[in-house]
Design a protein around this motif. Structure first.
Motif, mmCIF file in Angstrom:
data_model
loop_
_atom_site.group_PDB
_atom_site.id
_atom_site.type_symbol
_atom_site.label_atom_id
_atom_site.label_comp_id
_atom_site.label_asym_id
_atom_site.label_seq_id
_atom_site.Cartn_x
_atom_site.Cartn_y
_atom_site.Cartn_z
ATOM 1 N N ALA A 149 -0.985 -29.635 -2.166
ATOM 2 C CA ALA A 149 -2.351 -29.463 -2.676
ATOM 3 C C ALA A 149 -3.319 -29.226 -1.512
ATOM 4 N N VAL A 150 -3.131 -29.975 -0.413
ATOM 5 C CA VAL A 150 -3.988 -29.807 0.762
ATOM 6 C C VAL A 150 -3.809 -28.400 1.331
ATOM 7 N N ARG A 151 -2.559 -27.945 1.418
ATOM 8 C CA ARG A 151 -2.254 -26.616 1.954
ATOM 9 C C ARG A 151 -2.933 -25.521 1.130
ATOM 10 N N THR A 152 -2.849 -25.670 -0.197
ATOM 11 C CA THR A 152 -3.467 -24.702 -1.104
ATOM 12 C C THR A 152 -4.972 -24.649 -0.872
ATOM 13 N N GLU A 153 -5.580 -25.835 -0.766
ATOM 14 C CA GLU A 153 -7.026 -25.906 -0.558
ATOM 15 C C GLU A 153 -7.413 -25.309 0.795
ATOM 16 N N MET A 154 -6.594 -25.564 1.819
ATOM 17 C CA MET A 154 -6.912 -25.099 3.170
ATOM 18 C C MET A 154 -6.882 -23.576 3.269
ATOM 19 N N ARG A 155 -6.146 -22.921 2.361
ATOM 20 C CA ARG A 155 -6.111 -21.453 2.385
ATOM 21 C C ARG A 155 -7.487 -20.870 2.128
ATOM 22 N N ARG A 156 -8.324 -21.634 1.428
ATOM 23 C CA ARG A 156 -9.678 -21.161 1.139
ATOM 24 C C ARG A 156 -10.635 -21.446 2.297
ATOM 25 N N HIS A 157 -10.139 -22.169 3.317
ATOM 26 C CA HIS A 157 -10.979 -22.509 4.473
ATOM 27 C C HIS A 157 -10.240 -22.177 5.758
ATOM 28 N N PRO A 158 -10.093 -20.888 6.047
ATOM 29 C CA PRO A 158 -9.305 -20.504 7.226
ATOM 30 C C PRO A 158 -9.904 -21.090 8.509
ATOM 31 N N GLY A 159 -9.046 -21.648 9.354
ATOM 32 C CA GLY A 159 -9.496 -22.179 10.637
ATOM 33 C C GLY A 159 -9.985 -23.611 10.576
ATOM 34 N N ALA A 160 -10.186 -24.156 9.368
ATOM 35 C CA ALA A 160 -10.657 -25.529 9.255
ATOM 36 C C ALA A 160 -9.491 -26.504 9.445
ATOM 37 N N ILE A 161 -9.843 -27.755 9.761
ATOM 38 C CA ILE A 161 -8.823 -28.785 9.967
ATOM 39 C C ILE A 161 -9.012 -29.872 8.910
ATOM 40 N N PRO A 162 -7.964 -30.220 8.177
ATOM 41 C CA PRO A 162 -8.111 -31.296 7.187
ATOM 42 C C PRO A 162 -8.189 -32.653 7.883
ATOM 43 N N LEU A 163 -9.159 -33.467 7.482
ATOM 44 C CA LEU A 163 -9.344 -34.773 8.126
ATOM 45 C C LEU A 163 -8.855 -35.917 7.251
ATOM 46 N N LYS A 164 -9.169 -35.840 5.974
ATOM 47 C CA LYS A 164 -8.867 -36.966 5.102
ATOM 48 C C LYS A 164 -8.651 -36.468 3.686
ATOM 49 N N VAL A 165 -7.625 -36.976 3.045
ATOM 50 C CA VAL A 165 -7.390 -36.602 1.657
ATOM 51 C C VAL A 165 -7.374 -37.868 0.806
ATOM 52 N N GLY A 166 -8.143 -37.836 -0.273
ATOM 53 C CA GLY A 166 -8.216 -38.984 -1.174
ATOM 54 C C GLY A 166 -7.298 -38.749 -2.365
ATOM 55 N N VAL A 167 -6.526 -39.763 -2.699
ATOM 56 C CA VAL A 167 -5.606 -39.646 -3.824
ATOM 57 C C VAL A 167 -5.885 -40.785 -4.793
ATOM 58 N N ARG A 168 -6.030 -40.434 -6.068
ATOM 59 C CA ARG A 168 -6.287 -41.436 -7.094
ATOM 60 C C ARG A 168 -4.965 -41.800 -7.757
ATOM 61 N N VAL A 169 -4.638 -43.067 -7.710
ATOM 62 C CA VAL A 169 -3.359 -43.522 -8.255
ATOM 63 C C VAL A 169 -3.602 -44.626 -9.277
ATOM 64 N N GLY A 170 -3.253 -44.373 -10.519
ATOM 65 C CA GLY A 170 -3.398 -45.388 -11.549
ATOM 66 C C GLY A 170 -2.294 -46.421 -11.429
ATOM 67 N N GLU A 171 -2.563 -47.643 -11.851
ATOM 68 C CA GLU A 171 -1.543 -48.694 -11.694
ATOM 69 C C GLU A 171 -0.322 -48.444 -12.573
ATOM 70 N N LEU A 172 -0.498 -47.592 -13.611
ATOM 71 C CA LEU A 172 0.645 -47.279 -14.472
ATOM 72 C C LEU A 172 1.491 -46.135 -13.939
ATOM 73 N N ALA A 173 1.027 -45.499 -12.864
ATOM 74 C CA ALA A 173 1.761 -44.352 -12.330
ATOM 75 C C ALA A 173 3.046 -44.786 -11.617
ATOM 76 N N GLY A 174 3.170 -46.084 -11.386
ATOM 77 C CA GLY A 174 4.391 -46.598 -10.775
ATOM 78 C C GLY A 174 4.564 -46.197 -9.324
ATOM 79 N N VAL A 175 3.440 -46.104 -8.617
ATOM 80 C CA VAL A 175 3.494 -45.699 -7.220
ATOM 81 C C VAL A 175 3.171 -46.899 -6.336
#
Ligand SMILES: [Zn+2]
Length: 115
Positions: free
Chosen positions: A13-39
């Motif tokens: 998902a980060v890679r896909t998003e970064m294609r829209r921002h050539p040359g930018a560097i990803p710093l932080k990615v937030g992930v929402r995880v529900g307690e039922l997701a079993g993660v």
């Protein structure tokens, strides 16, 4: 250990998003995880860090936001968090409630540095 697969899809998902921002560097990615997701958040972070280690994205941070399970009451429409599997409505006492959140597993945001 399916956290490895999840870490991989987060990076996809980060890679896909970064294609829209050539040359930018990803710093932080937030992930929402529900307690039922079993993660397991610790296992997810560990997998994530082991994948990016030694890559140009080594500095990328993972922000895991855990979400508690919530139910909605069919009688009074109230939404309430479920604690200790008590799924009856705390307002009207009805046991006719349905799960409305808690199984999320999605990328919430991405912080990047434009160059
Ligand atoms: Zn109710």
């Amino acid at each position: 250990m399916h956290e490895l697969g999840i870490a991989n899809s987060v990076l996809t998902a980060v890679r896909t998003e970064m294609r829209r921002h050539p040359g930018a560097i990803p710093l932080k990615v937030g992930v929402r995880v529900g307690e039922l997701a079993g993660v397991n958040p610790d296992a997810l972070e560990f997998s994530f860090l082991s994948i990016i280690s030694g890559t140009p994205w080594e500095r990328l941070k993972l922000d895991i936001q855990t979400k508690t399970r919530e139910h909605r009451c069919s009688s009074c429409r109230a939404t309430f968090p479920v604690i200790d599997y008590r799924v009856a409505c705390p307002l009207c006492g009805s046991s006719q409630t349905e799960c409305v959140s808690g199984d999320e597993l999605e990328v919430a945001y991405l912080e990047l540095e434009e160059s």
